[in-house]
Scaffold this motif. Structure first.
Motif, PDB file in Angstrom:
ATOM      1  N   LYS A  90       4.856   4.241 -13.519  1.00 32.85           N
ATOM      2  CA  LYS A  90       4.741   5.114 -14.686  1.00 32.85           C
ATOM      3  C   LYS A  90       4.489   6.556 -14.254  1.00 32.85           C
ATOM      4  CE  LYS A  90       5.062   1.499 -17.286  1.00 32.85           C
ATOM      5  NZ  LYS A  90       6.362   0.928 -17.195  1.00 32.85           N
ATOM      6  N   GLU A  91       4.459   7.448 -15.229  1.00 31.43           N
ATOM      7  CA  GLU A  91       4.183   8.854 -14.940  1.00 31.43           C
ATOM      8  C   GLU A  91       2.874   8.964 -14.159  1.00 31.43           C
ATOM      9  OE1 GLU A  91       3.247  12.940 -17.376  1.00 31.43           O
ATOM     10  OE2 GLU A  91       4.552  11.443 -18.312  1.00 31.43           O
ATOM     11  N   GLY A  92       2.886   9.775 -13.119  1.00 32.51           N
ATOM     12  CA  GLY A  92       1.706   9.958 -12.282  1.00 32.51           C
ATOM     13  C   GLY A  92       1.687   9.060 -11.064  1.00 32.51           C
ATOM     14  N   SER A  93       2.620   8.109 -10.982  1.00 31.24           N
ATOM     15  CA  SER A  93       2.722   7.249  -9.801  1.00 31.24           C
ATOM     16  C   SER A  93       3.333   8.047  -8.651  1.00 31.24           C
ATOM     17  CB  SER A  93       3.610   6.039 -10.103  1.00 31.24           C
ATOM     18  OG  SER A  93       3.068   5.252 -11.126  1.00 31.24           O
ATOM     19  N   THR A  94       3.172   7.522  -7.430  1.00 31.41           N
ATOM     20  CA  THR A  94       3.697   8.240  -6.274  1.00 31.41           C
ATOM     21  C   THR A  94       4.534   7.332  -5.389  1.00 31.41           C
ATOM     22  OG1 THR A  94       1.739   7.761  -4.936  1.00 31.41           O
ATOM     23  CG2 THR A  94       1.731   9.823  -6.190  1.00 31.41           C
ATOM     24  N   ILE A  95       5.526   7.938  -4.753  1.00 30.97           N
ATOM     25  CA  ILE A  95       6.344   7.264  -3.746  1.00 30.97           C
ATOM     26  C   ILE A  95       6.282   8.120  -2.489  1.00 30.97           C
ATOM     27  CG2 ILE A  95       8.663   6.535  -3.064  1.00 30.97           C
ATOM     28  CD1 ILE A  95       9.274   6.177  -6.081  1.00 30.97           C
ATOM     29  N   THR A  96       5.929   7.484  -1.377  1.00 28.78           N
ATOM     30  CA  THR A  96       5.862   8.176  -0.092  1.00 28.78           C
ATOM     31  C   THR A  96       6.764   7.451   0.888  1.00 28.78           C
ATOM     32  OG1 THR A  96       3.565   8.793  -0.516  1.00 28.78           O
ATOM     33  CG2 THR A  96       4.332   8.935   1.770  1.00 28.78           C
ATOM     34  N   VAL A  97       7.621   8.191   1.565  1.00 28.85           N
ATOM     35  CA  VAL A  97       8.509   7.611   2.568  1.00 28.85           C
ATOM     36  C   VAL A  97       8.103   8.180   3.918  1.00 28.85           C
ATOM     37  CG1 VAL A  97      10.883   7.340   3.357  1.00 28.85           C
ATOM     38  CG2 VAL A  97      10.386   7.420   0.902  1.00 28.85           C
ATOM     39  N   THR A  98       7.789   7.285   4.849  1.00 25.71           N
ATOM     40  CA  THR A  98       7.432   7.697   6.197  1.00 25.71           C
ATOM     41  C   THR A  98       8.678   7.611   7.061  1.00 25.71           C
ATOM     42  OG1 THR A  98       5.251   6.722   5.885  1.00 25.71           O
ATOM     43  CG2 THR A  98       5.897   7.252   8.145  1.00 25.71           C
ATOM     44  N   TYR A 155     -11.207   9.356  -0.416  1.00 25.86           N
ATOM     45  CA  TYR A 155     -10.992  10.796  -0.436  1.00 25.86           C
ATOM     46  C   TYR A 155      -9.842  11.218  -1.353  1.00 25.86           C
ATOM     47  CZ  TYR A 155     -13.867  10.552   3.775  1.00 25.86           C
ATOM     48  OH  TYR A 155     -14.874  10.307   4.669  1.00 25.86           O
ATOM     49  N   PHE A 156      -8.886  10.331  -1.586  1.00 24.19           N
ATOM     50  CA  PHE A 156      -7.681  10.715  -2.311  1.00 24.19           C
ATOM     51  C   PHE A 156      -7.515  10.017  -3.656  1.00 24.19           C
ATOM     52  CE2 PHE A 156      -6.836  11.309   2.234  1.00 24.19           C
ATOM     53  CZ  PHE A 156      -6.635  12.681   2.247  1.00 24.19           C
ATOM     54  N   GLY A 157      -8.541   9.299  -4.125  1.00 20.05           N
ATOM     55  CA  GLY A 157      -8.504   8.712  -5.455  1.00 20.05           C
ATOM     56  C   GLY A 157      -7.699   7.430  -5.581  1.00 20.05           C
ATOM     57  N   TYR A 158      -7.700   6.591  -4.560  1.00 18.60           N
ATOM     58  CA  TYR A 158      -6.944   5.338  -4.610  1.00 18.60           C
ATOM     59  C   TYR A 158      -7.749   4.147  -5.131  1.00 18.60           C
ATOM     60  CZ  TYR A 158      -3.064   7.475  -2.142  1.00 18.60           C
ATOM     61  OH  TYR A 158      -2.005   8.274  -1.797  1.00 18.60           O
ATOM     62  N   SER A 159      -9.022   4.323  -5.376  1.00 20.94           N
ATOM     63  CA  SER A 159      -9.845   3.226  -5.878  1.00 20.94           C
ATOM     64  C   SER A 159      -9.256   2.672  -7.172  1.00 20.94           C
ATOM     65  CB  SER A 159     -11.273   3.702  -6.118  1.00 20.94           C
ATOM     66  OG  SER A 159     -12.070   2.630  -6.592  1.00 20.94           O
ATOM     67  N   GLY A 160      -9.028   1.362  -7.200  1.00 21.45           N
ATOM     68  CA  GLY A 160      -8.482   0.711  -8.381  1.00 21.45           C
ATOM     69  C   GLY A 160      -6.977   0.822  -8.539  1.00 21.45           C
ATOM     70  N   LYS A 161      -6.312   1.539  -7.663  1.00 19.96           N
ATOM     71  CA  LYS A 161      -4.860   1.704  -7.735  1.00 19.96           C
ATOM     72  C   LYS A 161      -4.156   0.504  -7.099  1.00 19.96           C
ATOM     73  CE  LYS A 161      -5.073   5.969  -9.295  1.00 19.96           C
ATOM     74  NZ  LYS A 161      -4.730   6.318 -10.635  1.00 19.96           N
ATOM     75  N   THR A 162      -2.996   0.178  -7.631  1.00 18.12           N
ATOM     76  CA  THR A 162      -2.159  -0.886  -7.070  1.00 18.12           C
ATOM     77  C   THR A 162      -1.135  -0.230  -6.155  1.00 18.12           C
ATOM     78  OG1 THR A 162      -2.456  -2.262  -9.017  1.00 18.12           O
ATOM     79  CG2 THR A 162      -0.566  -2.756  -7.623  1.00 18.12           C
ATOM     80  N   CYS A 163      -1.245  -0.539  -4.858  1.00 18.62           N
ATOM     81  CA  CYS A 163      -0.409   0.109  -3.848  1.00 18.62           C
ATOM     82  C   CYS A 163       0.429  -0.918  -3.091  1.00 18.62           C
ATOM     83  CB  CYS A 163      -1.279   0.869  -2.853  1.00 18.62           C
ATOM     84  SG  CYS A 163      -2.324   2.139  -3.601  1.00 18.62           S
ATOM     85  N   VAL A 164       1.703  -0.629  -2.935  1.00 20.65           N
ATOM     86  CA  VAL A 164       2.618  -1.459  -2.148  1.00 20.65           C
ATOM     87  C   VAL A 164       2.959  -0.685  -0.882  1.00 20.65           C
ATOM     88  CG1 VAL A 164       4.909  -2.517  -2.063  1.00 20.65           C
ATOM     89  CG2 VAL A 164       3.579  -2.586  -4.183  1.00 20.65           C
ATOM     90  N   HIS A 197       3.095  -3.577 -12.484  1.00 21.03           N
ATOM     91  CA  HIS A 197       2.701  -2.166 -12.490  1.00 21.03           C
ATOM     92  C   HIS A 197       2.311  -1.763 -11.074  1.00 21.03           C
ATOM     93  CE1 HIS A 197       0.919   1.642 -13.573  1.00 21.03           C
ATOM     94  NE2 HIS A 197      -0.124   1.294 -12.851  1.00 21.03           N
ATOM     95  N   ILE A 198       2.914  -0.694 -10.585  1.00 20.88           N
ATOM     96  CA  ILE A 198       2.623  -0.177  -9.251  1.00 20.88           C
ATOM     97  C   ILE A 198       2.263   1.297  -9.391  1.00 20.88           C
ATOM     98  CG2 ILE A 198       3.597   0.318  -6.963  1.00 20.88           C
ATOM     99  CD1 ILE A 198       5.508  -2.109  -7.479  1.00 20.88           C
ATOM    100  N   ASP A 199       1.105   1.677  -8.824  1.00 19.71           N
ATOM    101  CA  ASP A 199       0.680   3.071  -8.869  1.00 19.71           C
ATOM    102  C   ASP A 199       1.239   3.886  -7.712  1.00 19.71           C
ATOM    103  OD1 ASP A 199      -1.184   3.031 -11.170  1.00 19.71           O
ATOM    104  OD2 ASP A 199      -2.284   1.608  -9.912  1.00 19.71           O
ATOM    105  N   CYS A 200       1.383   3.246  -6.555  1.00 23.23           N
ATOM    106  CA  CYS A 200       1.895   3.975  -5.403  1.00 23.23           C
ATOM    107  C   CYS A 200       2.691   3.038  -4.499  1.00 23.23           C
ATOM    108  CB  CYS A 200       0.787   4.666  -4.624  1.00 23.23           C
ATOM    109  SG  CYS A 200      -0.716   3.724  -4.421  1.00 23.23           S
ATOM    110  N   LEU A 201       3.794   3.556  -4.013  1.00 23.42           N
ATOM    111  CA  LEU A 201       4.668   2.827  -3.104  1.00 23.42           C
ATOM    112  C   LEU A 201       4.764   3.636  -1.828  1.00 23.42           C
ATOM    113  CD1 LEU A 201       6.827   0.735  -2.272  1.00 23.42           C
ATOM    114  CD2 LEU A 201       8.497   2.106  -3.552  1.00 23.42           C
ATOM    115  N   PHE A 202       4.421   2.993  -0.714  1.00 23.01           N
ATOM    116  CA  PHE A 202       4.540   3.616   0.596  1.00 23.01           C
ATOM    117  C   PHE A 202       5.651   2.886   1.343  1.00 23.01           C
ATOM    118  CE2 PHE A 202       0.202   4.390  -0.713  1.00 23.01           C
ATOM    119  CZ  PHE A 202      -0.009   5.714  -0.354  1.00 23.01           C
TER     120      PHE A 202
END
Length: 142
Positions: free
Chosen positions: A120-128, A8-17, A75-80
């Motif tokens: 890189k530009e467009g990557s996301t960081i989320t802190v819970t 639903y949120f476009g994470y297919s193929g993204k590298t997520c930590v 390379h990391i696309d998103c860090l949670f």
């Protein structure tokens, strides 16, 4: 993406930590990202099954965070940043207030600073965060 995959949120193929991926919200997030087709790197103090990669680190110790970071991709696309101790007694272990603060705040900041250059530009960081620290001023002498 295979049929039946829920991305639903476009994470297919993204590298997520994800830190704190062995249980609770982190586990649910890891499952959701795997179902979406992401490459999931789970960091926790115990092994995480059902993800692309499991990296063990006790986030109370910077040397373990550094060792974990050395295993993570360049390379990391998103860090949670999700790891947290909900209190001084967790899963039958006693933690000091300093250890809880270290995992819940200091390690999150340290990891973000350590890994931000891989994003890189467009990557996301989320802190819970949780309400565990609510009223902290009332619990300590200033």
């Amino acid at each position: 993406m295979s049929s039946g995959t829920k991305d639903y949120f476009g994470y297919s193929g993204k590298t997520c930590v994800i830190t704190g991926a062995a249980s609770g919200v982190g586990r649910a997030l890891a499952d959701m990202l795997m179902e979406a087709g992401a490459d999931v790197w789970a960091v926790d103090m115990k092994p995480v099954t059902g993800v692309s990669h499991s990296v063990i680190a006790d986030l109370r110790f910077t040397e373990q965070i550094d060792a974990a970071a050395a295993q993570l991709p360049e390379h990391i696309d998103c860090l949670f940043s999700n790891a947290a101790l909900p209190g001084v007694i967790y899963q039958g272990k006693d933690y000091t207030e300093l250890e809880v603060f270290t995992v819940n705040y200091l390690s999150a900041r340290y990891i973000i600073e350590l890994l931000a250059e891989r994003m890189k530009e467009g990557s996301t960081i989320t802190v819970t965060a949780s309400i565990t620290g609510e009223g902290w001023k009332d619990k300590i002498e200033l």
